[in-house]
Enzyme design. Structure first.
Site, PDB file in Angstrom:
ATOM      1  CB  SER A 154      -0.959  -0.051   1.191  1.00 14.41           C
ATOM      2  OG  SER A 154      -1.995   0.884   1.068  1.00 14.41           O
ATOM      3  CG  ASP A 247      -6.931  -2.336  -3.309  1.00 21.09           C
ATOM      4  OD1 ASP A 247      -7.363  -1.283  -2.803  1.00 21.09           O
ATOM      5  OD2 ASP A 247      -5.740  -2.695  -3.196  1.00 21.09           O
ATOM      6  CG  HIS A 277      -5.900  -2.256   0.620  1.00 15.72           C
ATOM      7  ND1 HIS A 277      -5.066  -1.878  -0.406  1.00 15.72           N
ATOM      8  CD2 HIS A 277      -5.345  -1.759   1.748  1.00 15.72           C
ATOM      9  CE1 HIS A 277      -4.062  -1.183   0.081  1.00 15.72           C
ATOM     10  NE2 HIS A 277      -4.198  -1.099   1.388  1.00 15.72           N
TER      11      HIS A 277
END
Length: 313
Positions: A154, A247, A277
């Site tokens: 991320s 996501d 995610h």
């Protein structure tokens, strides 16, 4: 494609868990809840030590993992996710232990400075400081300076991509960059944002908040913030890019993989169907998380086994 049954169960759990935050949580509240995330089984290792390395903003804390004592090992510098605002090495401790044991490398998990107290480029500067320490002071960590890779999930994937470009600019040849559902742009206008912006774990509004807190007044097109906007990606380290179908970050991660490939960088992109995610860091909840970790470990082992690189200064 519909979400995976394990994803549905995770989202139900996540909804109940985030109710603890209330409707308008403070940053400290978010950090507290993220810090109390699900405990995961943790593999024992020969050495786990908390150290610091010099950085532009002062010492940067680093957690060092080594699967064996004495040997000179490849190194993986890992950057945790959390929108540059929350999280820390504790949230990726289990994954870093897995990488160390299974990829046969030392792992340096960077506890970079968080926004909004430390906005851009603080996290990027700290990410480079830890990577530079592995290359320039390898004896301290017992690592091979010609066999250093970067990785992150991320926002940490953003820092890994940015660090790989910084290494290219500084003449340091990295072995690999492992980017797990990375943030690569600031626009937040992709089809995956439109399709999965609400109810899939990482909401578009939350991502926008984190981006604003980290970016501050910086140019949104700055490649150190949005590596997808770098004018040229040629010469960056070979890459593995992992994305989740459901996501908001899916499309920009995959766009970055395509741009790397178009620039002649060896890259393998893998999208995991029905996943959201965070699945990569939750193998205890997602069978696909186990599969993705297996894939990542194979890619790192292959990168570390490649012919020795000759690094610049």
């Amino acid at each position: 494609m519909p979400v995976h049954p394990q994803t549905r169960r995770f989202l139900e759990f996540l909804g109940a868990w985030t109710d603890l935050l209330g409707p308008d949580p403070s940053i400290q509240d978010m950090r507290r809840v993220v810090g109390s995330a699900l405990p995961a089984p943790r593999r024992g290792l020969a050495e786990v030590a908390d150290l610091t390395v010099p950085g532009e903003g002062g010492p940067v804390p680093v957690r060092l993992y080594r699967p064996e004592e004495g040997a000179t090992l490849p190194a993986l510098v890992y950057f945790h996710g959390g929108g540059w605002v929350v999280g820390g090495p504790g949230n990726v401790d289990a994954a870093c232990r897995e990488f160390a044991a299974r990829a046969g490398c030392a792992v340096l998990s960077a506890d970079y400075r968080l926004a909004p107290e430390h906005p851009f480029p603080a996290a990027a500067d700290d990410a480079w400081a830890v990577t530079a320490a592995a290359v320039r002071d390898p004896g301290r960590f017992g690592v091979d300076p010609a066999n250093v890779a970067v990785a992150g999930d991320s926002a940490g994937g953003n820092l890994a991509a940015v660090t790989a470009l910084a290494a290219r600019e500084r003449g340091v040849r990295l072995a690999h960059q492992l980017l797990v559902y990375p943030v690569t742009d600031t626009a937040m206008d992709t089809p995956s944002y439109a399709a999965y912006g609400t109810g899939y774990g990482l909401d578009a509004d939350s991502m926008a908040l984190f981006m604003d807190l980290y970016r501050g007044g910086a140019d949104p097109a700055d490649p150190r913030l949005a590596p997808l906007r770098a004018p040229d990606l040629a010469g960056a380290a070979p890459a593995t890019v992992i994305t989740a179908e459901c996501d908001v970050l899916r499309d920009e991660g995959e766009a970055y993989a395509r741009r790397l490939a178009a620039a002649g960088v060896p890259v393998e992109l893998r999208r995991y169907a029905g996943m959201v995610h965070s699945f990569f860091l939750l193998p205890e909840l997602f069978d696909t998380g186990v599969e993705a970790m297996d894939f990542a470990v194979r890619r790192l082992r292959a990168a570390f086994a490649a012919p020795t690189r000759k690094d610049g200064p």
